[in-house]
Design a protein around this motif. Structure first.
Motif, PDB file in Angstrom:
ATOM      1  N   LEU A 218      90.360  44.027  37.160  1.00  0.00           N
ATOM      2  CA  LEU A 218      91.362  44.083  38.225  1.00  0.00           C
ATOM      3  C   LEU A 218      92.729  44.442  37.661  1.00  0.00           C
ATOM      4  CD1 LEU A 218      92.272  43.751  41.109  1.00  0.00           C
ATOM      5  CD2 LEU A 218      92.366  41.270  40.767  1.00  0.00           C
ATOM      6  N   LEU A 219      93.085  43.886  36.504  1.00  0.00           N
ATOM      7  CA  LEU A 219      94.364  44.225  35.889  1.00  0.00           C
ATOM      8  C   LEU A 219      94.423  45.714  35.560  1.00  0.00           C
ATOM      9  CD1 LEU A 219      97.093  43.543  34.665  1.00  0.00           C
ATOM     10  CD2 LEU A 219      95.908  42.821  32.569  1.00  0.00           C
ATOM     11  N   ALA A 220      93.332  46.262  35.060  1.00  0.00           N
ATOM     12  CA  ALA A 220      93.303  47.694  34.752  1.00  0.00           C
ATOM     13  C   ALA A 220      93.492  48.522  36.022  1.00  0.00           C
ATOM     14  CB  ALA A 220      91.986  48.052  34.072  1.00  0.00           C
ATOM     15  N   PHE A 225      97.067  51.936  39.288  1.00  0.00           N
ATOM     16  CA  PHE A 225      97.813  52.169  40.534  1.00  0.00           C
ATOM     17  C   PHE A 225      99.294  52.370  40.235  1.00  0.00           C
ATOM     18  CE2 PHE A 225     100.328  50.435  44.087  1.00  0.00           C
ATOM     19  CZ  PHE A 225      99.905  51.270  45.112  1.00  0.00           C
ATOM     20  N   VAL A 226      99.846  51.561  39.358  1.00  0.00           N
ATOM     21  CA  VAL A 226     101.251  51.721  38.978  1.00  0.00           C
ATOM     22  C   VAL A 226     101.491  53.101  38.369  1.00  0.00           C
ATOM     23  CG1 VAL A 226     103.042  50.929  37.377  1.00  0.00           C
ATOM     24  CG2 VAL A 226     101.735  49.262  38.714  1.00  0.00           C
ATOM     25  N   GLU A 227     100.628  53.506  37.439  1.00  0.00           N
ATOM     26  CA  GLU A 227     100.782  54.803  36.785  1.00  0.00           C
ATOM     27  C   GLU A 227     100.773  55.951  37.793  1.00  0.00           C
ATOM     28  OE1 GLU A 227     101.386  55.563  33.696  1.00  0.00           O
ATOM     29  OE2 GLU A 227     101.180  53.606  32.761  1.00  0.00           O
ATOM     30  N   GLN A 228      99.947  55.833  38.807  1.00  0.00           N
ATOM     31  CA  GLN A 228      99.826  56.900  39.797  1.00  0.00           C
ATOM     32  C   GLN A 228     100.991  56.928  40.772  1.00  0.00           C
ATOM     33  OE1 GLN A 228      95.953  55.698  41.310  1.00  0.00           O
ATOM     34  NE2 GLN A 228      94.983  57.463  40.362  1.00  0.00           N
ATOM     35  N   ASN A 229     101.775  55.857  40.838  1.00  0.00           N
ATOM     36  CA  ASN A 229     102.813  55.759  41.863  1.00  0.00           C
ATOM     37  C   ASN A 229     104.201  55.495  41.295  1.00  0.00           C
ATOM     38  OD1 ASN A 229     101.312  55.673  44.699  1.00  0.00           O
ATOM     39  ND2 ASN A 229     100.067  54.522  43.232  1.00  0.00           N
ATOM     40  N   GLN A 238     105.253  43.506  45.258  1.00  0.00           N
ATOM     41  CA  GLN A 238     104.736  43.297  46.608  1.00  0.00           C
ATOM     42  C   GLN A 238     103.852  44.466  47.047  1.00  0.00           C
ATOM     43  OE1 GLN A 238     107.904  42.872  45.650  1.00  0.00           O
ATOM     44  NE2 GLN A 238     108.084  40.639  45.845  1.00  0.00           N
ATOM     45  N   ALA A 239     104.292  45.693  46.727  1.00  0.00           N
ATOM     46  CA  ALA A 239     103.509  46.871  47.100  1.00  0.00           C
ATOM     47  C   ALA A 239     102.183  46.913  46.339  1.00  0.00           C
ATOM     48  CB  ALA A 239     104.314  48.134  46.819  1.00  0.00           C
ATOM     49  N   VAL A 240     102.208  46.546  45.054  1.00  0.00           N
ATOM     50  CA  VAL A 240     100.992  46.504  44.248  1.00  0.00           C
ATOM     51  C   VAL A 240     100.011  45.486  44.830  1.00  0.00           C
ATOM     52  CG1 VAL A 240     100.046  45.979  41.973  1.00  0.00           C
ATOM     53  CG2 VAL A 240     102.187  47.263  42.162  1.00  0.00           C
ATOM     54  N   ALA A 241     100.528  44.317  45.172  1.00  0.00           N
ATOM     55  CA  ALA A 241      99.675  43.266  45.728  1.00  0.00           C
ATOM     56  C   ALA A 241      99.074  43.691  47.061  1.00  0.00           C
ATOM     57  CB  ALA A 241     100.494  41.987  45.899  1.00  0.00           C
ATOM     58  N   ALA A 242      99.902  44.265  47.946  1.00  0.00           N
ATOM     59  CA  ALA A 242      99.429  44.654  49.274  1.00  0.00           C
ATOM     60  C   ALA A 242      98.325  45.705  49.179  1.00  0.00           C
ATOM     61  CB  ALA A 242     100.590  45.171  50.108  1.00  0.00           C
ATOM     62  N   HIS A 243      98.478  46.669  48.281  1.00  0.00           N
ATOM     63  CA  HIS A 243      97.481  47.737  48.151  1.00  0.00           C
ATOM     64  C   HIS A 243      96.128  47.176  47.726  1.00  0.00           C
ATOM     65  CE1 HIS A 243      95.980  51.814  47.469  1.00  0.00           C
ATOM     66  NE2 HIS A 243      95.399  51.328  46.380  1.00  0.00           N
ATOM     67  N   HIS A 244      96.137  46.125  46.902  1.00  0.00           N
ATOM     68  CA  HIS A 244      94.885  45.575  46.388  1.00  0.00           C
ATOM     69  C   HIS A 244      94.429  44.325  47.142  1.00  0.00           C
ATOM     70  CE1 HIS A 244      96.288  48.146  43.072  1.00  0.00           C
ATOM     71  NE2 HIS A 244      94.998  48.301  42.820  1.00  0.00           N
ATOM     72  N   HIS A 252     101.241  38.528  39.416  1.00  0.00           N
ATOM     73  CA  HIS A 252     102.008  37.998  38.288  1.00  0.00           C
ATOM     74  C   HIS A 252     101.097  37.269  37.295  1.00  0.00           C
ATOM     75  CE1 HIS A 252     105.846  39.243  39.767  1.00  0.00           C
ATOM     76  NE2 HIS A 252     105.786  38.498  40.859  1.00  0.00           N
ATOM     77  N   GLN A 253     100.104  36.538  37.804  1.00  0.00           N
ATOM     78  CA  GLN A 253      99.183  35.829  36.922  1.00  0.00           C
ATOM     79  C   GLN A 253      98.387  36.796  36.053  1.00  0.00           C
ATOM     80  OE1 GLN A 253      96.980  33.483  39.797  1.00  0.00           O
ATOM     81  NE2 GLN A 253      98.095  31.606  39.255  1.00  0.00           N
ATOM     82  N   LEU A 254      97.939  37.897  36.650  1.00  0.00           N
ATOM     83  CA  LEU A 254      97.171  38.882  35.894  1.00  0.00           C
ATOM     84  C   LEU A 254      98.006  39.527  34.803  1.00  0.00           C
ATOM     85  CD1 LEU A 254      95.246  40.489  38.873  1.00  0.00           C
ATOM     86  CD2 LEU A 254      94.191  39.336  36.926  1.00  0.00           C
ATOM     87  N   PHE A 255      99.269  39.825  35.094  1.00  0.00           N
ATOM     88  CA  PHE A 255     100.110  40.505  34.115  1.00  0.00           C
ATOM     89  C   PHE A 255     100.551  39.587  32.977  1.00  0.00           C
ATOM     90  CE2 PHE A 255     100.230  44.150  36.818  1.00  0.00           C
ATOM     91  CZ  PHE A 255     100.569  45.192  35.981  1.00  0.00           C
TER      92      PHE A 255
END
Length: 341
Positions: A218-220, A225-229, A238-244, A252-255
């Motif tokens: 999931l972290l990968a 997703f970050v790299e693509q956007n 918030q946007a990262v969380a909403a997309h997934h 935050h826990q994953l990172f």
């Protein structure tokens, strides 16, 4: 941890024999034939990263066969998972045969007979490229009879976990010569987690994955997703969380496993992209603020401060410090860039 050998450094009459020996050493003893055997031009990069062993190979068209006799004589008991980078690869095993091309995965077992054909393609290309992961049977979370269903079948890298693993492997290969031992071990662990997630997804047996593997996969996906956007100014935790479809707290826990917050990761990757763009001669026509904006940093003053803090000088000064070709050559570079989009 990463060693590269090119057959062109060997005498012509020794090249093909060396290649066959190298395949036997890195994977398993195999009969190999090629119409280019008399002057075999091959390239091998061998990576050892913690629990991961991988081989990057570039070579002309060849045919391989692992017979029942060879299996009886020597068996490393591995699954071989290949990502086709260029060309086509056909594998036949367990009464199945599949033909894969650029961006596809295919898996076979060293413990069963198989045949394979690999060739280059497109624009008269003769060279095929692939990266092969050598996976001990004990490294997968499901029994052999489950894994057998994946042999010589199509495993796409165009979506889902496959796409994440594809991008991850290409990045690993790019950085392999510069990886230090501790970083290489972490990369190897992450790669195996992604492999397990890909195969479990294909078998629809995610329930067999350990929690650590699920979190790493999931972290990968979040990082991909970050790299693509990165160009999107609205890219936030918030946007990262909403997309997934997970909570910001989970993000935050994953990172935390990366010892870096998601906001810091986004900021660092944007700055690294900006730095690369400022060094790219094809982008000399873009003002500094435009370089920042195309990477999601819309505030010129804020970008200047961040860049100077990270790299010790303002972005404009960094660009001026780099060697540049004569003006006529720069103009031609810009013209070609515009023609190619």
């Amino acid at each position: 941890m990463f060693h590269v050998v090119d057959t062109m450094s060997l005498a012509r009459e020794d090249r093909f024999e060396w290649w066959c020996q190298e395949v036997a050493r890195s994977a398993a003893p195999t009969r190999i034939s090629s119409e280019h055997a008399a002057d075999f031009a091959g390239h091998v990069g061998m990576l050892s990263a913690g629990p991961l062993r991988a081989t990057l190979m570039a070579f002309p068209t060849l045919h391989s066969e692992r017979t029942a006799r060879l299996v009886r004589e020597s068996d490393p008991e591995t699954y071989e998972l290949a990502l086709v980078l260029n060309g086509t690869m056909s594998v036949a095993q367990e009464r199945r045969e599949v033909r894969m091309s650029d961006g596809d995965f295919v898996m076979w077992s060293s413990s069963l007979p198989y045949t394979g054909l690999v060739s280059g393609q497109g624009d008269g290309a003769r060279v095929a490229r692939a990266v092969v992961l050598h996976l001990p049977r004990t490294s997968l979370p499901f029994p052999d009879h489950r894994a057998a269903a994946l042999l010589a079948t199509g495993l796409t890298a165009r979506s889902g976990v496959g796409a994440v693993l594809d991008r991850h492997l290409r990045a690993v290969l790019d950085e392999a010569p510069r990886l230090e031992e501790a970083a290489a071990a972490a990369v190897g662990e992450t790669t195996l987690h992604l492999v397990r997630a890909l195969l479990a997804t294909r078998l629809d047996r995610q329930d067999l994955l350990e929690p650590e593997t699920r979190s790493a996969a999931l972290l990968a996906r979040l990082e991909a997703f970050v790299e693509q956007n990165l160009a999107d100014p609205g890219l936030t935790p918030q946007a990262v969380a909403a997309h997934h479809h997970i909570s910001v707290r989970q993000v935050h826990q994953l990172f935390r496993a990366r010892a870096e917050t998601v906001s810091a990761f986004i900021r660092r990757r944007r700055l690294e992209r900006c730095r690369a763009d400022l060094a790219d001669r094809r982008l000399d026509h873009l003002p500094v603020h435009a370089v920042a904006a195309r990477n999601g940093l819309a505030d010129p003053a804020g970008f200047n401060r961040l860049f100077k803090r990270e790299y010790g000088m303002p972005p404009a000064a960094y660009r001026r410090s780099l060697p540049r070709p004569p003006r006529a050559q720069r103009q031609e570079s810009v013209r070609r860039s515009a023609m190619t989009g």
